[in-house]
Design a protein around this motif. Structure first.
Motif, PDB file in Angstrom:
ATOM      1  N   LYS A  49      35.693  37.171  42.596  1.00 60.29           N
ATOM      2  CA  LYS A  49      35.384  37.554  41.261  1.00 60.29           C
ATOM      3  C   LYS A  49      34.533  38.883  41.675  1.00 60.29           C
ATOM      4  O   LYS A  49      34.773  39.787  40.978  1.00 60.29           O
ATOM      5  CB  LYS A  49      34.050  36.827  40.690  1.00 60.29           C
ATOM      6  N   ALA A  50      33.900  39.043  42.806  1.00 58.55           N
ATOM      7  CA  ALA A  50      33.263  40.182  43.244  1.00 58.55           C
ATOM      8  C   ALA A  50      34.129  41.520  43.292  1.00 58.55           C
ATOM      9  O   ALA A  50      33.572  42.548  43.108  1.00 58.55           O
ATOM     10  CB  ALA A  50      32.155  39.845  44.430  1.00 58.55           C
ATOM     11  N   ASP A  51      35.273  40.916  43.722  1.00 58.76           N
ATOM     12  CA  ASP A  51      36.259  41.979  44.114  1.00 58.76           C
ATOM     13  C   ASP A  51      36.651  42.952  42.633  1.00 58.76           C
ATOM     14  O   ASP A  51      37.164  43.961  42.690  1.00 58.76           O
ATOM     15  CB  ASP A  51      37.439  41.486  44.618  1.00 58.76           C
ATOM     16  N   CYS A  52      36.320  42.073  41.647  1.00 53.49           N
ATOM     17  CA  CYS A  52      36.942  42.558  40.173  1.00 53.49           C
ATOM     18  C   CYS A  52      35.778  42.742  39.421  1.00 53.49           C
ATOM     19  O   CYS A  52      35.833  42.844  38.365  1.00 53.49           O
ATOM     20  CB  CYS A  52      37.458  41.403  39.406  1.00 53.49           C
ATOM     21  N   ALA A  53      34.602  43.126  39.927  1.00 52.47           N
ATOM     22  CA  ALA A  53      33.354  43.513  39.459  1.00 52.47           C
ATOM     23  C   ALA A  53      33.428  44.771  38.638  1.00 52.47           C
ATOM     24  O   ALA A  53      34.048  45.719  39.025  1.00 52.47           O
ATOM     25  CB  ALA A  53      32.010  43.448  40.314  1.00 52.47           C
ATOM     26  N   MET A  54      32.488  44.761  37.527  1.00 53.32           N
ATOM     27  CA  MET A  54      32.495  45.947  36.781  1.00 53.32           C
ATOM     28  C   MET A  54      31.716  47.157  37.100  1.00 53.32           C
ATOM     29  O   MET A  54      31.345  48.020  36.471  1.00 53.32           O
ATOM     30  CB  MET A  54      32.014  45.378  35.234  1.00 53.32           C
ATOM     31  N   GLY A  55      30.848  46.925  38.336  1.00 51.73           N
ATOM     32  CA  GLY A  55      30.086  47.964  38.759  1.00 51.73           C
ATOM     33  C   GLY A  55      29.415  47.334  39.926  1.00 51.73           C
ATOM     34  O   GLY A  55      29.419  45.995  40.310  1.00 51.73           O
ATOM     35  N   LYS A  56      28.585  48.036  40.879  1.00 49.56           N
ATOM     36  CA  LYS A  56      27.552  47.582  41.791  1.00 49.56           C
ATOM     37  C   LYS A  56      26.887  46.455  41.367  1.00 49.56           C
ATOM     38  O   LYS A  56      26.707  45.623  42.510  1.00 49.56           O
ATOM     39  CB  LYS A  56      26.797  48.613  42.773  1.00 49.56           C
ATOM     40  N   ASN A  57      26.206  46.506  40.362  1.00 48.99           N
ATOM     41  CA  ASN A  57      25.131  45.624  40.158  1.00 48.99           C
ATOM     42  C   ASN A  57      25.733  44.188  39.788  1.00 48.99           C
ATOM     43  O   ASN A  57      25.323  43.153  40.384  1.00 48.99           O
ATOM     44  CB  ASN A  57      24.307  45.776  38.906  1.00 48.99           C
ATOM     45  N   ASP A  58      27.027  44.423  39.032  1.00 46.64           N
ATOM     46  CA  ASP A  58      27.771  43.233  38.856  1.00 46.64           C
ATOM     47  C   ASP A  58      28.267  42.620  40.245  1.00 46.64           C
ATOM     48  O   ASP A  58      28.280  41.275  40.351  1.00 46.64           O
ATOM     49  CB  ASP A  58      28.892  43.465  37.981  1.00 46.64           C
ATOM     50  N   GLN A  59      28.644  43.268  41.063  1.00 51.87           N
ATOM     51  CA  GLN A  59      29.254  42.830  42.360  1.00 51.87           C
ATOM     52  C   GLN A  59      28.048  42.258  43.169  1.00 51.87           C
ATOM     53  O   GLN A  59      28.414  41.237  43.707  1.00 51.87           O
ATOM     54  CB  GLN A  59      29.787  43.984  43.090  1.00 51.87           C
ATOM     55  N   ILE A  60      26.929  42.975  43.132  1.00 52.22           N
ATOM     56  CA  ILE A  60      25.709  42.151  43.954  1.00 52.22           C
ATOM     57  C   ILE A  60      25.332  40.838  43.239  1.00 52.22           C
ATOM     58  O   ILE A  60      25.202  39.952  43.972  1.00 52.22           O
ATOM     59  CB  ILE A  60      24.487  43.141  43.826  1.00 52.22           C
ATOM     60  N   ALA A  61      25.578  40.732  41.765  1.00 51.63           N
ATOM     61  CA  ALA A  61      24.996  39.444  41.362  1.00 51.63           C
ATOM     62  C   ALA A  61      26.142  38.367  41.702  1.00 51.63           C
ATOM     63  O   ALA A  61      25.858  37.176  41.743  1.00 51.63           O
ATOM     64  CB  ALA A  61      25.386  39.704  39.516  1.00 51.63           C
TER      65      ALA A  61
END
Length: 116
Positions: A49-61
């Motif tokens: 899911k992190a590969d499809c994150a909507m931004g850095k903060n979402d990816q970190i989460a």
């Protein structure tokens, strides 16, 4: 994201699935092993899911959620070991993988935060 962390999470998930099959079939344990299956395989799913994150903060989460799943998997592994559902060999081998994955996830979170 680092390819090795994805590979490590996939290998860990495969070991968890195989352990769940063994615990369910041979030792007739289902409740704890199902929780282990959920969080052990969930770490890799969160990385996907992190590969499809909507931004850095979402990816970190999402990577942080993978770390939480890894920590929960460690809890269930320890509990299964403490209640004699796992042999010391089974426990030691998979616990080592769990700890290694957790360390990789922490490094990934720090890397993302530094870049944010």
């Amino acid at each position: 994201m680092d390819k090795s962390i994805k590979q490590k999470s996939r290998e860990f998930a495969i070991k968890i699935v195989l352990l769940h099959k063994q615990l369910s079939a041979r030792r007739k344990e289902s409740v704890m092993s199902e929780e282990l299956l959920r969080c052990g395989a969930g770490a890799g799913a969160e990385l996907a899911k992190a590969d499809c994150a909507m931004g850095k903060n979402d990816q970190i989460a999402k990577v942080y959620k993978a770390l939480q799943d890894c920590a929960e998997a460690k809890y269930w592994l320890e509990l299964l070991n403490d209640t004699d559902y796992l042999t010391e060999f089974e426990f030691g081998d998979i616990l080592k993988d769990c700890d290694e994955l957790g360390k990789l996830l922490i490094v990934q979170i720090k890397t993302f935060r530094a870049a944010a």
